[in-house]
Write an enzyme that holds these catalytic residues in place. Structure first.
Site, PDB file in Angstrom:
ATOM      1  N   GLY A 102       0.844  -1.188   0.000  1.00 59.96           N
ATOM      2  CA  GLY A 102       0.000   0.000   0.000  1.00 59.96           C
ATOM      3  C   GLY A 102       0.877   1.235   0.000  1.00 59.96           C
ATOM      4  O   GLY A 102       2.103   1.140  -0.116  1.00 59.96           O
ATOM      5  N   GLU A 133       0.143  -1.956  -7.125  1.00 56.45           N
ATOM      6  CA  GLU A 133      -0.637  -0.890  -7.771  1.00 56.45           C
ATOM      7  C   GLU A 133       0.193   0.357  -7.939  1.00 56.45           C
ATOM      8  O   GLU A 133       0.192   0.997  -8.970  1.00 56.45           O
ATOM      9  CB  GLU A 133      -1.810  -0.460  -6.879  1.00 56.45           C
ATOM     10  CG  GLU A 133      -2.648  -1.543  -6.399  1.00 56.45           C
ATOM     11  CD  GLU A 133      -3.526  -1.053  -5.272  1.00 56.45           C
ATOM     12  OE1 GLU A 133      -4.726  -1.273  -5.396  1.00 56.45           O
ATOM     13  OE2 GLU A 133      -3.034  -0.458  -4.304  1.00 56.45           O
TER      14      GLU A 133
END
Ligand code: 0RQ
Length: 501
Positions: A268, A293
């Site tokens: 994250g 991501e």
């Protein structure tokens, strides 16, 4: 020629942001580019906000639906939220003004797994997409677009929207061309095929976004930089959390459950994630890869140092300093970094196949290992679930990390029962605070509670958690996951009443 619009036919559609914003009607669903402050449109949303404000001053209603990749920036979410221009927001935000309006009940927000967004639009679950506003680095001929510093849901926005507005950003390096991999092989069920990606560095698509030129109604030029997050060096708490994670990974290698190259890493955003990557730099692991991501400073450093041989992501989220370094060495980074649509970067099939090591932040965990990533005191949204659920459920190993206390020690981040559940006990394998790490694999609920309390809770709150658990074991109607229902959320209620748990 200052313009990056190579197609002569499209040059005639270059216009001001005001003119382009004039093409977006009230009530429209607008798919905007942008993921963690990278690659979002910087001119049209601000111009649209001015238009909305003028309409509201005349007494005319004007609100739109705003769909993005993930969080954007003050020039998008902030500007539109300030003028009360957003009717519905999805799938992830982290803007203070948005948050305030959502929590005041003035703006609707749907918090969606990031991998679900594109397919939900294709399925027709979210209604019709009217307009796409997408930042690109350049417009080539034949409807080929060089994507910007994030990909997000842009492929789907360009395919699904009736009208497309492009923002061509001269500040984004032209050398981004070739760094992206846009997969056009997705199909709707029952026609789906396996996604042919078996290594983080595999290229399965094309370097370009494709858009039917007939749909492009406006092109706006800009040279505004991405938001760029400020990088703060990891604090002591983050370093301790990272230390526990890295020690645990070493233990797993020793046990033969992980290779010395580990498995592709996902993390994250934020301080703890950066600390983990800083820690990995000095670790004994070699030839690491990432399938994640967001590529942050810590990960870029690891690529630089040669420890991380390849990183796949959907967005860059760099500090000003790291962004400058990235641009300077972009030719080299292009060999080691690929940016993909978020439906691929976060795809459950791929995450399961690659065996990702997922590391995400959380707001709180309960003694049984349920995790709340999104809500403060059960009812106020912080940001959103983002990609944490895509990764947590499908990962090889799933870590959730937080300092053991928040708000100056008045809140315990380990509680009897979470006030909102994003990741159930079934999706959470390892809970980490600066106090220590709870390996929940293979443990039944009462066993989980003992290690979470013992290893992760702050010493100030540990005795009260122990006391709750022991009384629950004696007094709960069922002994599988013992809870005292009258008391399970009393810690949160006490905080709301007295400002401390
Ligand atoms: O608020 O700044 O007002 O004090 O929450 O907390 O400790 O700074 O931690 O920045 O890592 O964020 C879960 C929000 C953690 C983030 C969350 C308060 C705390 C502070 C932030 P203040 P920290 P972080 C990849 C994966 C979901 C999405 C995700 C997140 C603020 O990690 O959004 O994982 N995750 N995406 O004071 C009340 C508690 C609290 C609390 C912390 N127990 N009660 N407030 N805070 N714990 C990215 C994407 O998907 C795009």
């Amino acid at each position: 020629d200052a313009t990056r619009v190579q197609d002569p036919a499209l040059r005639g559609r270059i216009m001001s942001a005001e003119e382009a914003a004039g093409l977006i009607p009230t009530g429209a669903n607008v798919g905007m580019s942008g993921f963690t402050g990278a690659g979002y449109p910087k001119e049209v949303p601000v111009a649209l906000a001015r238009r909305i404000m003028a309409a509201h001053e005349r007494g005319d209603p004007f609100r739109i639906g705003v769909w993005t990749g993930a969080s954007t920036a003050p020039e998008l979410d902030g500007a539109l939220a300030k003028v009360d221009g957003i009717e519905m927001r999805l799938p992830y935000q982290s803007d203070p003004t948005c948050r305030e309006r959502i929590n005041a009940g003035q703006m609707d927000y749907i918090d969606i797994h990031l991998s679900h967004v594109a397919q939900f639009v294709w399925f027709g679950f979210l209604g019709h997409l009217d307009v796409a506003v997408v930042e690109v680095a350049a417009v080539l001929d034949g409807g080929r677009l060089v994507p910007s510093s994030s990909v997000g849901n842009n492929k789907t926005w360009l395919d699904q929207a009736d009208k497309v507005i492009l923002e061509v950003n001269r500040r984004q390096s032209l050398a981004l061309e070739g760094m992206h991999d846009i997969y056009y092989g997705t199909r709707l069920p029952p026609h789906r095929q396996p996604i042919p990606l078996v290594h983080p560095s595999d290229r399965i698509g094309t370097p370009y976004l494709m858009c039917d030129p007939a749909k492009i109604v406006a092109i706006v030029e800009t040279d505004q930089p991405d938001r760029n997050t400020r990088f703060t060096p990891p604090d002591e708490t983050s370093r301790m959390i990272a230390g526990h994670v890295i020690e645990f990974l070493g233990h797993e290698v020793k046990k033969g459950r992980l290779p010395n190259t580990l498995l592709p890493l996902q993390s994250g955003v934020g301080n703890v994630a950066n600390a983990v990557f800083a820690g990995l730099k000095d670790s004994p692991f070699e030839n690491l890869t990432a399938y994640t991501e967001v590529l942050q400073d810590g990960m870029l450093d690891l690529v630089d140092s040669g420890k991380l041989t390849f990183a796949s992501a959907t967005a860059l989220s760099l500090s000003h300093e790291a962004a400058a370094r990235f641009e300077k060495n972009i030719e080299e980074f292009r060999q080691k970094i690929v940016l993909r649509p978020q439906e691929i970067s976060n795809h459950p099939e791929i995450i399961r196949r690659l065996g990702i090591i997922a590391m995400n932040g959380m707001i709180e965990a309960d003694i049984y290992g349920n995790v709340n990533s999104t809500h403060v005191m059960g009812s106020s949204i912080m940001n959103g679930i983002g990609g944490s659920g895509d990764f947590a459920r499908n990962a090889f190993l799933s870590f959730f990390m937080t300092p053991s206390v928040a708000k100056g020690g008045t809140i315990s981040c380990i509680v009897p029962m979470v006030s909102h559940v994003d990741h159930t006990e079934h999706d959470v394998q390892v809970v980490v605070t600066e106090q220590g790490l709870a390996d929940l694999r293979g443990l039944a609920p009462r066993q989980r509670a003992r290690v979470v309390i013992e290893n992760c809770a702050h010493p100030h709150f540990r005795p009260a958690l122990q006391d709750y658990f022991e009384r629950a074991v004696r007094g709960a109607p069922g002994r599988h996951t013992p809870h005292l229902l009258d008391e399970a959320l009393s810690w949160h209620a006490r905080y709301l009443r007295h400002g401390t748990m």
